[in-house]
Design an enzyme around this catalytic site. Structure first.
Site, PDB file in Angstrom:
ATOM      1  N   THR A  90     -23.604   3.065  11.061  1.00 42.81           N
ATOM      2  CA  THR A  90     -22.146   3.162  10.989  1.00 42.81           C
ATOM      3  C   THR A  90     -21.535   3.453  12.352  1.00 42.81           C
ATOM      4  O   THR A  90     -22.081   4.237  13.120  1.00 42.81           O
ATOM      5  CB  THR A  90     -21.715   4.245   9.968  1.00 42.81           C
ATOM      6  OG1 THR A  90     -20.324   4.515  10.112  1.00 42.81           O
ATOM      7  CG2 THR A  90     -22.485   5.551  10.155  1.00 42.81           C
ATOM      8  N   GLY A 104      -3.545   6.905  -3.733  1.00 43.32           N
ATOM      9  CA  GLY A 104      -3.092   6.869  -5.129  1.00 43.32           C
ATOM     10  C   GLY A 104      -4.076   7.320  -6.170  1.00 43.32           C
ATOM     11  O   GLY A 104      -3.811   8.222  -6.950  1.00 43.32           O
ATOM     12  N   PHE A 172       0.548   3.529 -12.765  1.00 43.58           N
ATOM     13  CA  PHE A 172       0.377   2.797 -11.510  1.00 43.58           C
ATOM     14  C   PHE A 172       0.780   1.346 -11.727  1.00 43.58           C
ATOM     15  O   PHE A 172       0.812   0.859 -12.857  1.00 43.58           O
ATOM     16  CB  PHE A 172      -1.085   2.904 -11.032  1.00 43.58           C
ATOM     17  CG  PHE A 172      -1.216   3.333  -9.604  1.00 43.58           C
ATOM     18  CD1 PHE A 172      -0.773   4.580  -9.194  1.00 43.58           C
ATOM     19  CD2 PHE A 172      -1.777   2.485  -8.646  1.00 43.58           C
ATOM     20  CE1 PHE A 172      -0.895   4.988  -7.877  1.00 43.58           C
ATOM     21  CE2 PHE A 172      -1.896   2.884  -7.331  1.00 43.58           C
ATOM     22  CZ  PHE A 172      -1.454   4.142  -6.939  1.00 43.58           C
ATOM     23  N   ALA A 220     -22.750  -2.269  14.805  1.00 42.89           N
ATOM     24  CA  ALA A 220     -23.529  -3.443  14.379  1.00 42.89           C
ATOM     25  C   ALA A 220     -22.996  -4.691  15.083  1.00 42.89           C
ATOM     26  O   ALA A 220     -21.799  -4.963  15.054  1.00 42.89           O
ATOM     27  CB  ALA A 220     -23.449  -3.605  12.877  1.00 42.89           C
ATOM     28  N   GLN A 293      -2.751  -8.438   1.316  1.00 42.41           N
ATOM     29  CA  GLN A 293      -1.776  -7.653   0.551  1.00 42.41           C
ATOM     30  C   GLN A 293      -0.848  -6.865   1.464  1.00 42.41           C
ATOM     31  O   GLN A 293      -1.300  -6.163   2.369  1.00 42.41           O
ATOM     32  CB  GLN A 293      -2.500  -6.673  -0.371  1.00 42.41           C
ATOM     33  CG  GLN A 293      -1.529  -5.846  -1.202  1.00 42.41           C
ATOM     34  CD  GLN A 293      -2.209  -5.129  -2.338  1.00 42.41           C
ATOM     35  OE1 GLN A 293      -2.742  -4.036  -2.164  1.00 42.41           O
ATOM     36  NE2 GLN A 293      -2.209  -5.728  -3.517  1.00 42.41           N
ATOM     37  N   HIS A 295       1.544  -3.800   1.302  1.00 40.93           N
ATOM     38  CA  HIS A 295       1.906  -2.657   0.458  1.00 40.93           C
ATOM     39  C   HIS A 295       3.417  -2.479   0.557  1.00 40.93           C
ATOM     40  O   HIS A 295       3.964  -2.493   1.664  1.00 40.93           O
ATOM     41  CB  HIS A 295       1.194  -1.386   0.932  1.00 40.93           C
ATOM     42  CG  HIS A 295       1.229  -0.289  -0.086  1.00 40.93           C
ATOM     43  ND1 HIS A 295       2.385   0.376  -0.424  1.00 40.93           N
ATOM     44  CD2 HIS A 295       0.251   0.252  -0.858  1.00 40.93           C
ATOM     45  CE1 HIS A 295       2.118   1.278  -1.357  1.00 40.93           C
ATOM     46  NE2 HIS A 295       0.827   1.219  -1.643  1.00 40.93           N
ATOM     47  N   LEU A 305       1.099   4.700   5.363  1.00 40.23           N
ATOM     48  CA  LEU A 305       1.158   4.422   3.928  1.00 40.23           C
ATOM     49  C   LEU A 305       1.878   5.530   3.161  1.00 40.23           C
ATOM     50  O   LEU A 305       1.645   6.717   3.393  1.00 40.23           O
ATOM     51  CB  LEU A 305      -0.268   4.275   3.392  1.00 40.23           C
ATOM     52  CG  LEU A 305      -0.422   4.059   1.891  1.00 40.23           C
ATOM     53  CD1 LEU A 305       0.155   2.715   1.493  1.00 40.23           C
ATOM     54  CD2 LEU A 305      -1.883   4.132   1.494  1.00 40.23           C
ATOM     55  N   GLU A 308       1.667   4.306  -3.806  1.00 42.84           N
ATOM     56  CA  GLU A 308       2.306   3.798  -5.023  1.00 42.84           C
ATOM     57  C   GLU A 308       2.429   4.909  -6.066  1.00 42.84           C
ATOM     58  O   GLU A 308       3.245   4.844  -6.976  1.00 42.84           O
ATOM     59  CB  GLU A 308       1.427   2.663  -5.573  1.00 42.84           C
ATOM     60  CG  GLU A 308       2.066   1.801  -6.607  1.00 42.84           C
ATOM     61  CD  GLU A 308       1.238   0.541  -6.844  1.00 42.84           C
ATOM     62  OE1 GLU A 308       1.040   0.203  -8.015  1.00 42.84           O
ATOM     63  OE2 GLU A 308       0.796  -0.092  -5.865  1.00 42.84           O
ATOM     64  N   ARG A 339       2.022  -5.268  -6.621  1.00 40.67           N
ATOM     65  CA  ARG A 339       2.472  -5.060  -5.238  1.00 40.67           C
ATOM     66  C   ARG A 339       3.094  -6.288  -4.584  1.00 40.67           C
ATOM     67  O   ARG A 339       4.043  -6.173  -3.825  1.00 40.67           O
ATOM     68  CB  ARG A 339       1.293  -4.560  -4.394  1.00 40.67           C
ATOM     69  CG  ARG A 339       0.934  -3.134  -4.721  1.00 40.67           C
ATOM     70  CD  ARG A 339      -0.296  -2.667  -3.987  1.00 40.67           C
ATOM     71  NE  ARG A 339      -0.540  -1.264  -4.285  1.00 40.67           N
ATOM     72  CZ  ARG A 339      -1.607  -0.596  -3.862  1.00 40.67           C
ATOM     73  NH1 ARG A 339      -2.515  -1.202  -3.120  1.00 40.67           N
ATOM     74  NH2 ARG A 339      -1.760   0.681  -4.165  1.00 40.67           N
ATOM     75  N   HIS A 406      -1.790  -4.102   4.173  1.00 41.12           N
ATOM     76  CA  HIS A 406      -2.504  -2.966   3.588  1.00 41.12           C
ATOM     77  C   HIS A 406      -3.955  -3.266   3.194  1.00 41.12           C
ATOM     78  O   HIS A 406      -4.814  -2.413   3.325  1.00 41.12           O
ATOM     79  CB  HIS A 406      -1.726  -2.499   2.357  1.00 41.12           C
ATOM     80  CG  HIS A 406      -2.359  -1.370   1.605  1.00 41.12           C
ATOM     81  ND1 HIS A 406      -2.608  -0.145   2.187  1.00 41.12           N
ATOM     82  CD2 HIS A 406      -2.784  -1.263   0.321  1.00 41.12           C
ATOM     83  CE1 HIS A 406      -3.167   0.662   1.294  1.00 41.12           C
ATOM     84  NE2 HIS A 406      -3.290   0.002   0.159  1.00 41.12           N
ATOM     85  N   GLU A 439     -14.313  -3.493   0.551  1.00 38.33           N
ATOM     86  CA  GLU A 439     -13.281  -4.423   1.015  1.00 38.33           C
ATOM     87  C   GLU A 439     -13.889  -5.588   1.796  1.00 38.33           C
ATOM     88  O   GLU A 439     -13.307  -6.663   1.863  1.00 38.33           O
ATOM     89  CB  GLU A 439     -12.253  -3.683   1.894  1.00 38.33           C
ATOM     90  CG  GLU A 439     -10.979  -4.484   2.110  1.00 38.33           C
ATOM     91  CD  GLU A 439      -9.888  -3.720   2.850  1.00 38.33           C
ATOM     92  OE1 GLU A 439      -8.903  -4.363   3.263  1.00 38.33           O
ATOM     93  OE2 GLU A 439     -10.006  -2.499   3.027  1.00 38.33           O
ATOM     94  N   ARG A 450      -4.504  -7.633  -5.350  1.00 35.85           N
ATOM     95  CA  ARG A 450      -5.196  -6.469  -5.916  1.00 35.85           C
ATOM     96  C   ARG A 450      -4.198  -5.537  -6.590  1.00 35.85           C
ATOM     97  O   ARG A 450      -3.125  -5.294  -6.068  1.00 35.85           O
ATOM     98  CB  ARG A 450      -5.923  -5.700  -4.807  1.00 35.85           C
ATOM     99  CG  ARG A 450      -6.529  -4.392  -5.282  1.00 35.85           C
ATOM    100  CD  ARG A 450      -7.354  -3.714  -4.210  1.00 35.85           C
ATOM    101  NE  ARG A 450      -6.585  -3.116  -3.142  1.00 35.85           N
ATOM    102  CZ  ARG A 450      -5.929  -1.955  -3.219  1.00 35.85           C
ATOM    103  NH1 ARG A 450      -5.907  -1.276  -4.352  1.00 35.85           N
ATOM    104  NH2 ARG A 450      -5.287  -1.476  -2.170  1.00 35.85           N
ATOM    105  N   ALA A 453      -5.075   1.085  -6.989  1.00 38.49           N
ATOM    106  CA  ALA A 453      -6.115   1.955  -7.557  1.00 38.49           C
ATOM    107  C   ALA A 453      -7.337   1.196  -8.076  1.00 38.49           C
ATOM    108  O   ALA A 453      -8.243   1.790  -8.642  1.00 38.49           O
ATOM    109  CB  ALA A 453      -5.555   2.880  -8.640  1.00 38.49           C
ATOM    110  N   LEU A 456     -10.632   1.702  -4.926  1.00 38.88           N
ATOM    111  CA  LEU A 456     -11.649   2.766  -4.956  1.00 38.88           C
ATOM    112  C   LEU A 456     -12.660   2.499  -6.061  1.00 38.88           C
ATOM    113  O   LEU A 456     -13.846   2.800  -5.926  1.00 38.88           O
ATOM    114  CB  LEU A 456     -10.992   4.142  -5.151  1.00 38.88           C
ATOM    115  CG  LEU A 456     -10.130   4.663  -3.995  1.00 38.88           C
ATOM    116  CD1 LEU A 456      -9.635   6.072  -4.282  1.00 38.88           C
ATOM    117  CD2 LEU A 456     -10.886   4.638  -2.673  1.00 38.88           C
TER     118      LEU A 456
END
Length: 663
Positions: A90, A104, A172, A220, A293, A295, A305, A308, A339, A406, A439, A450, A453, A456
């Protein structure tokens, strides 16, 4: 915690000292290059097969996960739990990953606030995707959702609670009961407005139970591909400049999105689409990158952000006339429409002169009609963010907001098991040894748009799915097939070229040109002529990569070099996004064309199907875009694959046939 090998200077590590020939421009005189070997096994070997100037360390693992956000951590500790010798590579410390910024919540049909059914969640997600989502993957995700949330609770995630102690679920966007006929659903499990923060720390804490080798602050560079099979990754240790080759039977990409291709976005500066670019350079396709997307509520000017969840708790959007304008655009769902619908509605209000502020170029999100106690308990982070970035006290005045980039619905194409796929001769083919989730992956549960919520949920469900698939198909300790001695040579050559690049344009200048092109030409509303101009501009900007100039010639913590590598990655994502958008001559989900305002399906679903003839595959747009790029020239090639319209079990959960999408 025993046996965990976090790659940190504070933990025990073997230091190897080698004298190597170093370019004159790098240092004056000769010196020893010290570099570190991490990993719980002493099987790491130093080789100079690739380069005499860059020490290369070879590691062997059963599996390597690239990225340590929600999806990467869930995949990594799922593999370690099953006994696989796992490396997690990472570029950030795990709890710095962008998952931490999610606010959210996470959707699951637990039914704590009233009746609910995962099949209703399935319906909402298919409808939200504008029928571009693959229904087998959506079935898998929504059915697994309740168990995934309970698992997180068992891991210790401190969910907000109802008075009787159950997990609190808020309303939501795009969530309904009884297949869209039963009103607003309360399906979003949350930890106040800091759900992502809580999720990431919970998963990281959980991962420390297992024997995972963490390679922290390793960037990476590329996949190690041979004969169409992935055999691992090659990475740069940013701390000391050493090159590391990770050989593994299975490689999981969980590198997040590429929001930073745009000038204004809610993404961290590290969201540079590294995984997508690695796959592109390996000659494999990315899928549906044109679906970006926006937002609805980024803070005006700052882009930060505003969840929502504000609207889920009762917040409303108002224009310069003080009107709650969403009632006109979405009479049923109002401010909790999906959205893409809300972002377009806000943009239309601004265009028609009903924006607020001196320039009339944004709208207001009003919360001050809500009880201060509710704001303090359910939206504490938002109250703080609004004060810092907009100078607004949410208990007394509205927040200035504007649609902001977003999330990326597109990514590396996978099936519902997390296996990366390509499409040839009308069939999906699995790429051996390669998986993607989060993602970065595109199992296409989100299709063209999308639902809030669901991201996640996507992380934990498909991170776990990758681990389960690898566990089903492999055993720990399998013998690794040999790697070509010069594997990764091109990556090191590219790194060296960038390190000593002496053109006329700084990395930041090229990046800004790319971001402004994307912001101006591939925005909320798109038109053919503007997209065409954007494609030409992006192709020109891509060519300027050959004229890049870097300033730091060193190798230890060379942020100039890392940002240039990230720019190469961003550029590959950007050209695919804008070219795919220019080709898609319809409006679907987040992709809204003003010159092609209708959704072009195989049938006209606004009329009875009886007597209609099905359009051929090349004449409709209900299909996934597959994009390839030649990294040397930046030339984009587009192909298409059909959407999967069947669920995993039609008896248990019937598929949702396409219909007109309205809220």
């Amino acid at each position: 915690m025993a046996g965990v090998c976090a790659a940190s200077r504070f933990l025990s590590k073997r230091i190897l000292s080698k004298t190597k020939a170093v370019p004159v421009a790098a240092v004056h005189g000769t010196r020893n290059l010290h570099f570190s070997i991490y990993g719980k096994k002493s099987s790491a070997k130093v080789s100079d097969d690739i380069s005499t100037q860059y020490p290369v360390v070879d590691h062997e693992f059963d599996a390597v996960v690239v990225g340590a956000g929600g999806a990467g951590l869930r995949a990594a500790f799922g593999l370690s739990e099953a006994g696989f010798n796992t490396a997690c590579v990472t570029k950030l410390f795990p709890t710095r990953s962008h998952t931490v910024a999610a606010q959210g919540g996470i959707n699951a049909a637990l039914g704590n606030m009233g009746d609910d059914d995962w099949r209703w969640h399935f319906y909402d997600t298919v409808k939200g995707s504008d029928w571009l989502g693959d229904q087998d993957a959506i079935h898998y995700m929504t059915e697994q959702a309740p168990a995934s949330v309970v698992e997180l609770e068992n891991f210790g995630m401190p969910f907000s609670r109802t008075e009787d102690g159950k997990i609190y679920q808020r309303a939501f966007g795009g969530q309904s009961l009884k297949y869209g006929k039963g009103g607003q659903a309360h399906r979003c499990c949350c930890v106040a407005d800091r759900t992502g923060h809580s999720l990431l720390h919970t998963l990281y804490g959980r991962s420390l139970r297992y024997d995972t080798s963490y390679f922290v602050e390793y960037f990476a560079l590329d996949l190690l591909m041979e004969d169409g099979e992935c055999k691992g990754v090659i990475a740069l240790c940013m701390e000391d400049g050493s090159i590391h080759r990770f050989r593994a039977q299975n490689t999981v990409i969980a590198t997040g999105g590429y929001g930073r291709t745009y000038f204004s976005c809610t993404s961290a500066h590290t969201s540079t689409g590294d995984g997508n670019a690695m796959v592109t350079r390996a000659g494999l396709p990315c899928q549906d990158l044109e679906f970006v997307q926006f937002h609805p509520t980024g803070i005006y000017g700052a882009g930060c952000l505003i969840t929502e969840g504000c609207r889920g708790e009762g917040g409303i959007l108002i224009n310069s006339e003080g009107e709650r304008f969403m009632e006109r655009y979405a009479p049923n769902a109002k401010d909790l429409a999906s959205r893409d619908v809300v972002s377009r509605s806000m943009t239309i209000e601004i265009r028609e002169g009903r924006g607020v502020g001196p320039e009339k170029d944004h709208v207001y999100l009003q919360l001050h009609h809500l009880p201060p106690q509710q704001l303090a308990t359910r939206l504490p982070g938002i109250s703080e963010t609004a004060m810092i970035f907009a100078g607004v006290d949410v208990t007394k005045e509205p927040i200035p907001v504007l649609p902001t980039v977003h999330y990326n619905m597109g990514g590396i194409p996978t099936n519902f098991k997390g296996q990366v796929i390509t499409h040839a001769n009308g069939e999906d083919k699995v790429v051996r040894g390669l998986y993607a989730c989060g993602e970065a992956g595109c199992a296409s549960v989100h299709g063209a748009n999308r639902l809030g919520a669901n991201s996640l949920l996507d992380l934990v469900v498909f991170g776990r799915a990758c681990a389960l698939t690898i566990t089903e198909q492999h055993k720990p300790g399998e013998t690794l097939s040999p790697l070509k001695p010069n594997a990764g040579e091109e990556s090191v050559a590219n790194l060296d070229k960038l390190r000593f690049a002496n053109g006329s344009l700084r990395t930041s200048e090229i990046r800004l040109n790319m971001q402004k092109t994307m912001q101006a030409h591939a925005a909320v509303f798109r038109t053919g002529s503007v997209l065409k101009e954007g494609c030409d501009n992006m192709d020109t900007v891509y060519q300027t990569l050959d004229d890049i100039k870097t300033f730091d010639r060193g190798i230890v913590w060379n942020t100039d070099l890392v940002e240039s590598l990230e720019l190469q990655n961003l550029m590959l994502n950007a050209v695919q996004t804008i070219h795919a958008a220019e080709q898609r001559q319809e409006s679907r989900g987040a992709h809204a064309r003003e010159d092609f305002k209708d959704r072009i399906d195989e049938y006209d679903y606004s009329k009875p199907l009886q007597g209609q003839e099905k359009k051929p595959f090349d004449q409709h747009w209900r299909k996934h875009t597959l994009s390839y790029v030649d990294p040397k020239t930046g030339k984009v090639t587009l192909k298409y694959r059909p959407v999967i319209d069947t669920s995993l079990d039609e008896q248990d959960c019937a598929h949702v046939p396409p219909a007109i999408r309205s809220y």
